[in-house]
Design an enzyme around this catalytic site. Sequence first.
Site, PDB file in Angstrom:
ATOM      1  N   PRO A 109       1.629  11.069   6.942  1.00  0.00           N
ATOM      2  CA  PRO A 109       1.647  12.006   5.812  1.00  0.00           C
ATOM      3  C   PRO A 109       2.828  12.968   5.866  1.00  0.00           C
ATOM      4  CG  PRO A 109      -0.211  12.440   7.302  1.00  0.00           C
ATOM      5  CD  PRO A 109       0.422  11.180   7.766  1.00  0.00           C
TER       6      PRO A 109
ATOM      7  N   GLU B  78      -5.322  11.703  15.873  1.00  0.00           N
ATOM      8  CA  GLU B  78      -4.646  12.934  15.419  1.00  0.00           C
ATOM      9  C   GLU B  78      -3.152  12.745  15.182  1.00  0.00           C
ATOM     10  OE1 GLU B  78      -5.827  16.091  14.461  1.00  0.00           O
ATOM     11  OE2 GLU B  78      -7.532  14.736  14.364  1.00  0.00           O
TER      12      GLU B  78
ATOM     13  N   ARG C 130       5.987  -7.474  -4.375  1.00  0.00           N
ATOM     14  CA  ARG C 130       6.040  -7.757  -5.820  1.00  0.00           C
ATOM     15  C   ARG C 130       7.468  -7.871  -6.348  1.00  0.00           C
ATOM     16  NH1 ARG C 130       1.907  -6.680  -9.016  1.00  0.00           N
ATOM     17  NH2 ARG C 130       3.250  -5.902 -10.660  1.00  0.00           N
TER      18      ARG C 130
ATOM     19  N   ASP D 100       6.269  -3.517 -15.298  1.00  0.00           N
ATOM     20  CA  ASP D 100       5.267  -2.601 -14.758  1.00  0.00           C
ATOM     21  C   ASP D 100       5.645  -1.143 -14.994  1.00  0.00           C
ATOM     22  OD1 ASP D 100       3.638  -4.504 -13.815  1.00  0.00           O
ATOM     23  OD2 ASP D 100       4.216  -4.327 -11.715  1.00  0.00           O
TER      24      ASP D 100
HETATM   25  N1  ADE Z   1      -1.440   8.115   7.569  1.00  0.00           N
HETATM   26  C1  ADE Z   1      -2.371   9.041   7.286  1.00  0.00           C
HETATM   27  N2  ADE Z   1      -2.211   9.544   6.051  1.00  0.00           N
HETATM   28  C2  ADE Z   1      -1.118   8.907   5.525  1.00  0.00           C
HETATM   29  C3  ADE Z   1      -0.442   8.992   4.286  1.00  0.00           C
HETATM   30  N3  ADE Z   1      -0.828   9.830   3.323  1.00  0.00           N
HETATM   31  N4  ADE Z   1       0.630   8.199   4.096  1.00  0.00           N
HETATM   32  C4  ADE Z   1       1.041   7.357   5.075  1.00  0.00           C
HETATM   33  N5  ADE Z   1       0.443   7.236   6.260  1.00  0.00           N
HETATM   34  C5  ADE Z   1      -0.634   8.006   6.493  1.00  0.00           C
END
Ligand code: ADE
Length: 225
Positions: A87, A114, A152, A167
């Site tokens: 993230p 974590e 794709r 798309d």
């Molecule tokens: N691992 C945990 N959350 C994630 C996300 N939002 N994007 C990519 N990998 C992740």
Amino acid sequence: MIYDVITLFPNIIKSYCLESITKRGIEKNIIKVNTINPRDFSKDKHKRVDDTPYGGGDGMVLTCQPIFDCYRSIEKKENFEFIMLTPQGEKFSQNTAIELSKKEQLILLCGHYEGFDERIRIGLKPREISIGDYILTGGELAALVLIDSISRNLENYLGKENSAKIDSFSPYLNGALEYPQYTKPRIFEGMPVPDILLSGNHKEIQTYRTLQSLQKTQSKRPDLM
Ligand code: ADE
């Protein structure tokens, strides 16, 4: 395209990829999806791949040794990219999918628990990619999102009509959302198909679709206009 997915849960990747269009892509030799499990590389006597964080705190952190050895075991093509799903990464988009579809090999590193020992980032220097501003339990779903959306864009992957070209978000619509589609029957529960689509006038249909695409984008995603 070769995808090498580094994951503690290979079955998540395999079960998705052995269905539907991904399965066909593998059968047609357009993509290859390998999974490599860091646990198989762990030098710990209990095959552990995680440990408690230095400095305290909740949860477990993925340790360096199994990930480094796992990554190093993968044979690299000349034109490969190493991606960590996290993230904290740059936000994934259609443009990134198109860019990555030009690579020969993608090595996708999925996290769990974590997160990663920071030295995995420092030592292996992956490109970090996030699929959105929310936290998943692991990187596997994110890796599958990349595999699906990147594939794709590969030649012959979707069959001869290649609907990836129209798309939503595709550059073929200048980044706007896709126009509404209709199929049979002509009238369903009192809702008719717009007359213009039955007219056979391809030029007018084209104009109508462009207009619809712009209107849809304006009302649903004004940020894209
Ligand atoms: N691992 C945990 N959350 C994630 C996300 N939002 N994007 C990519 N990998 C992740």
